[in-house]
Scaffold this motif. Structure first.
Motif, PDB file in Angstrom:
ATOM      1  N   LYS A  55       0.700  -1.136  -0.525  1.00  8.95           N
ATOM      2  CA  LYS A  55      -0.135  -0.193  -0.035  1.00  8.95           C
ATOM      3  C   LYS A  55       1.134   1.336   0.249  1.00  8.95           C
ATOM      4  O   LYS A  55       0.563   2.444  -1.096  1.00  8.95           O
ATOM      5  CB  LYS A  55      -0.807  -0.284   1.445  1.00  8.95           C
ATOM      6  CG  LYS A  55      -1.991  -0.805   0.676  1.00  8.95           C
ATOM      7  CD  LYS A  55      -3.141  -0.907   2.354  1.00  8.95           C
ATOM      8  CE  LYS A  55      -2.990   0.369   2.481  1.00  8.95           C
ATOM      9  NZ  LYS A  55      -4.237   0.630   4.092  1.00  8.95           N
ATOM     10  N   ASP A  56       1.867   1.425   0.496  1.00  3.90           N
ATOM     11  CA  ASP A  56       2.437   2.082   0.803  1.00  3.90           C
ATOM     12  C   ASP A  56       3.798   3.012   0.051  1.00  3.90           C
ATOM     13  O   ASP A  56       3.841   3.887  -0.659  1.00  3.90           O
ATOM     14  CB  ASP A  56       3.987   2.113   2.152  1.00  3.90           C
ATOM     15  CG  ASP A  56       2.939   2.849   3.391  1.00  3.90           C
ATOM     16  OD1 ASP A  56       2.249   3.161   3.311  1.00  3.90           O
ATOM     17  OD2 ASP A  56       4.395   2.485   4.247  1.00  3.90           O
ATOM     18  N   VAL A  57       4.441   1.487  -1.081  1.00  4.16           N
ATOM     19  CA  VAL A  57       4.631   1.091  -1.929  1.00  4.16           C
ATOM     20  C   VAL A  57       3.695   2.292  -3.303  1.00  4.16           C
ATOM     21  O   VAL A  57       4.299   3.179  -3.972  1.00  4.16           O
ATOM     22  CB  VAL A  57       5.343   0.242  -2.830  1.00  4.16           C
ATOM     23  CG1 VAL A  57       5.837   0.303  -4.391  1.00  4.16           C
ATOM     24  CG2 VAL A  57       6.535  -0.593  -1.705  1.00  4.16           C
ATOM     25  N   TYR A  58       2.852   1.896  -3.004  1.00  4.54           N
ATOM     26  CA  TYR A  58       1.492   2.069  -4.480  1.00  4.54           C
ATOM     27  C   TYR A  58       1.067   3.550  -4.262  1.00  4.54           C
ATOM     28  O   TYR A  58       0.785   3.776  -4.937  1.00  4.54           O
ATOM     29  CB  TYR A  58      -0.036   1.118  -4.275  1.00  4.54           C
ATOM     30  CG  TYR A  58       0.533  -0.425  -4.860  1.00  4.54           C
ATOM     31  CD1 TYR A  58       1.493  -0.436  -5.512  1.00  4.54           C
ATOM     32  CD2 TYR A  58      -0.312  -0.600  -4.364  1.00  4.54           C
ATOM     33  CE1 TYR A  58       2.278  -1.680  -6.253  1.00  4.54           C
ATOM     34  CE2 TYR A  58      -0.082  -2.808  -4.980  1.00  4.54           C
ATOM     35  CZ  TYR A  58       1.234  -3.396  -5.816  1.00  4.54           C
ATOM     36  OH  TYR A  58       1.215  -4.236  -6.131  1.00  4.54           O
ATOM     37  N   ILE A  65       3.865   8.456 -11.531  1.00  4.13           N
ATOM     38  CA  ILE A  65       3.862   7.967 -13.073  1.00  4.13           C
ATOM     39  C   ILE A  65       2.603   9.108 -13.238  1.00  4.13           C
ATOM     40  O   ILE A  65       2.551   9.523 -14.595  1.00  4.13           O
ATOM     41  CB  ILE A  65       2.036   6.818 -12.385  1.00  4.13           C
ATOM     42  CG1 ILE A  65       3.518   5.558 -11.702  1.00  4.13           C
ATOM     43  CG2 ILE A  65       1.642   6.315 -13.620  1.00  4.13           C
ATOM     44  CD1 ILE A  65       2.513   4.156 -11.141  1.00  4.13           C
ATOM     45  N   ILE A  66       2.143  10.128 -12.706  1.00  2.32           N
ATOM     46  CA  ILE A  66       0.867  11.470 -12.573  1.00  2.32           C
ATOM     47  C   ILE A  66       2.170  12.350 -13.201  1.00  2.32           C
ATOM     48  O   ILE A  66       1.744  12.230 -14.381  1.00  2.32           O
ATOM     49  CB  ILE A  66       0.558  11.821 -11.585  1.00  2.32           C
ATOM     50  CG1 ILE A  66      -0.724  10.428 -11.260  1.00  2.32           C
ATOM     51  CG2 ILE A  66      -0.115  13.043 -12.424  1.00  2.32           C
ATOM     52  CD1 ILE A  66      -1.452  10.659 -10.074  1.00  2.32           C
ATOM     53  N   LYS A  67       3.288  12.246 -13.250  1.00  2.41           N
ATOM     54  CA  LYS A  67       4.110  13.344 -13.405  1.00  2.41           C
ATOM     55  C   LYS A  67       4.558  13.769 -14.739  1.00  2.41           C
ATOM     56  O   LYS A  67       5.192  13.327 -15.195  1.00  2.41           O
ATOM     57  CB  LYS A  67       5.377  13.958 -12.605  1.00  2.41           C
ATOM     58  CG  LYS A  67       4.924  14.705 -11.118  1.00  2.41           C
ATOM     59  CD  LYS A  67       6.158  14.929 -10.821  1.00  2.41           C
ATOM     60  CE  LYS A  67       6.006  15.716  -9.631  1.00  2.41           C
ATOM     61  NZ  LYS A  67       6.776  16.028  -8.621  1.00  2.41           N
ATOM     62  N   SER A  68       4.512  11.462 -15.006  1.00  2.00           N
ATOM     63  CA  SER A  68       5.315  11.104 -16.607  1.00  2.00           C
ATOM     64  C   SER A  68       3.834  11.081 -17.325  1.00  2.00           C
ATOM     65  O   SER A  68       3.906  10.415 -18.516  1.00  2.00           O
ATOM     66  CB  SER A  68       5.562   9.784 -15.409  1.00  2.00           C
ATOM     67  OG  SER A  68       6.936  10.125 -14.951  1.00  2.00           O
ATOM     68  N   ASN A  94       8.831  10.128 -21.512  1.00  2.00           N
ATOM     69  CA  ASN A  94       7.866  10.353 -20.024  1.00  2.00           C
ATOM     70  C   ASN A  94       8.227   8.429 -19.491  1.00  2.00           C
ATOM     71  O   ASN A  94       7.573   8.350 -18.748  1.00  2.00           O
ATOM     72  CB  ASN A  94       6.783  10.224 -20.299  1.00  2.00           C
ATOM     73  CG  ASN A  94       6.094  11.906 -19.788  1.00  2.00           C
ATOM     74  OD1 ASN A  94       7.277  12.836 -19.218  1.00  2.00           O
ATOM     75  ND2 ASN A  94       5.899  12.639 -21.310  1.00  2.00           N
ATOM     76  N   ALA A  95       7.599   8.006 -20.371  1.00  2.00           N
ATOM     77  CA  ALA A  95       7.953   6.275 -20.444  1.00  2.00           C
ATOM     78  C   ALA A  95       8.930   5.934 -19.568  1.00  2.00           C
ATOM     79  O   ALA A  95       8.809   4.823 -18.581  1.00  2.00           O
ATOM     80  CB  ALA A  95       7.614   5.197 -21.724  1.00  2.00           C
ATOM     81  N   ARG A 101      12.255   7.921 -12.344  1.00  2.00           N
ATOM     82  CA  ARG A 101      11.189   9.209 -11.489  1.00  2.00           C
ATOM     83  C   ARG A 101      10.674   8.519 -10.095  1.00  2.00           C
ATOM     84  O   ARG A 101      10.460   8.681  -9.039  1.00  2.00           O
ATOM     85  CB  ARG A 101      10.132  10.192 -11.766  1.00  2.00           C
ATOM     86  CG  ARG A 101      10.835  10.206 -12.767  1.00  2.00           C
ATOM     87  CD  ARG A 101       9.559  11.160 -13.792  1.00  2.00           C
ATOM     88  NE  ARG A 101       9.918  12.596 -14.390  1.00  2.00           N
ATOM     89  CZ  ARG A 101       9.825  12.836 -15.301  1.00  2.00           C
ATOM     90  NH1 ARG A 101       8.343  11.573 -16.267  1.00  2.00           N
ATOM     91  NH2 ARG A 101      10.694  13.604 -16.475  1.00  2.00           N
ATOM     92  N   ILE A 102      10.486   6.698 -10.284  1.00  4.40           N
ATOM     93  CA  ILE A 102       9.722   6.111  -9.014  1.00  4.40           C
ATOM     94  C   ILE A 102      10.807   5.451  -8.393  1.00  4.40           C
ATOM     95  O   ILE A 102      11.058   5.482  -6.796  1.00  4.40           O
ATOM     96  CB  ILE A 102       9.323   5.063  -9.776  1.00  4.40           C
ATOM     97  CG1 ILE A 102       7.569   5.775  -9.943  1.00  4.40           C
ATOM     98  CG2 ILE A 102       9.089   3.961  -9.199  1.00  4.40           C
ATOM     99  CD1 ILE A 102       7.216   4.020 -11.820  1.00  4.40           C
TER     100      ILE A 102
END
Length: 209
Positions: A55-58, A65-68, A94-95, A101-102
């Motif tokens: 849950k924390d990771v997600y 992900i949204i920034k990308s 981005n991909a 970024r993650i």
């Protein structure tokens, strides 16, 4: 807002507008992002603690992900499937940069993960692009799903990360559409025959300097 969160980014609007009521074929980029060593990590924790870590990771990887400009398609156990329309995925790389970024986001929260779980999550990823058929499916539970060879291939590309001991693999077909900066160097891994595939696929990993 709760329904939108439950369905995922923009999915509610797609249902309302009927965008995928009739299946349509689209060119899309997919990333299969997997938690490295998940089985070993899970064995050292009770199931509820491992679930809390997921849950924390997600939660923590959502902003990168949204920034990308990525769309979270599915959570499958300790794996996340992320998708982009091709133009958004190749724009500003981005991909590809989504993966880094993650990693940066999780590394910045290293102390939190060590304190709560005694481990800092790391990832491996496979990226590819191709045609996917997109449409609504289901009766008592509807969903918008992607189907096509591109998903199977991307999953198998990700699985090859362990074989080559690399964190990321990207198909040459996708990499050729991107313009890497000076900090990212592609390393060809040759043409690889993926399990169940007749045609070989040229893969690359990325070195960051």
């Amino acid at each position: 807002m709760q329904i939108n969160d439950k369905l995922g980014q923009g999915v509610l609007w797609k249902f309302i507008t009927g965008k995928y009521r009739r299946p349509r074929e689209e060119d899309r980029i997919f990333m299969f992002l997997d938690l490295k060593g998940a089985t070993g990590i899970a064995e050292k924790m009770d199931s509820s603690t491992f679930f809390e870590m997921l849950k924390d990771v997600y939660m923590d990887i959502t902003v990168p992900i949204i920034k990308s400009l990525g769309e979270i398609y599915q959570y499958v156990g300790d794996e996340v499937v992320i998708s982009w329309p091709v133009d958004r995925g190749i724009k500003n790389n981005n991909a590809l940069l989504c993966f880094y970024r993650i990693e940066k986001e999780i590394a910045g929260k290293k102390s939190k993960y060590l304190a709560k779980y005694g481990v800092v999550p790391t990832f491996k990823a496979g990226l590819h692009l191709g045609k996917a058929t997109t449409g609504e499916i289901g009766v008592i539970k509807k969903d918008i799903v992607y189907s096509g060879d591109v998903l199977n291939t991307t999953s198998r590309i990700q699985a090859m990360c362990n074989h080559y001991n690399v964190r990321i693999l990207i198909s040459s077909a996708l990499l050729q559409m991107m313009k890497l900066g000076a900090k990212h160097i592609s390393i060809p891994m040759g043409e690889i025959a993926l399990r169940g595939k007749e045609q070989k696929i040229a893969l690359n990993t990325i070195s960051v300097i």
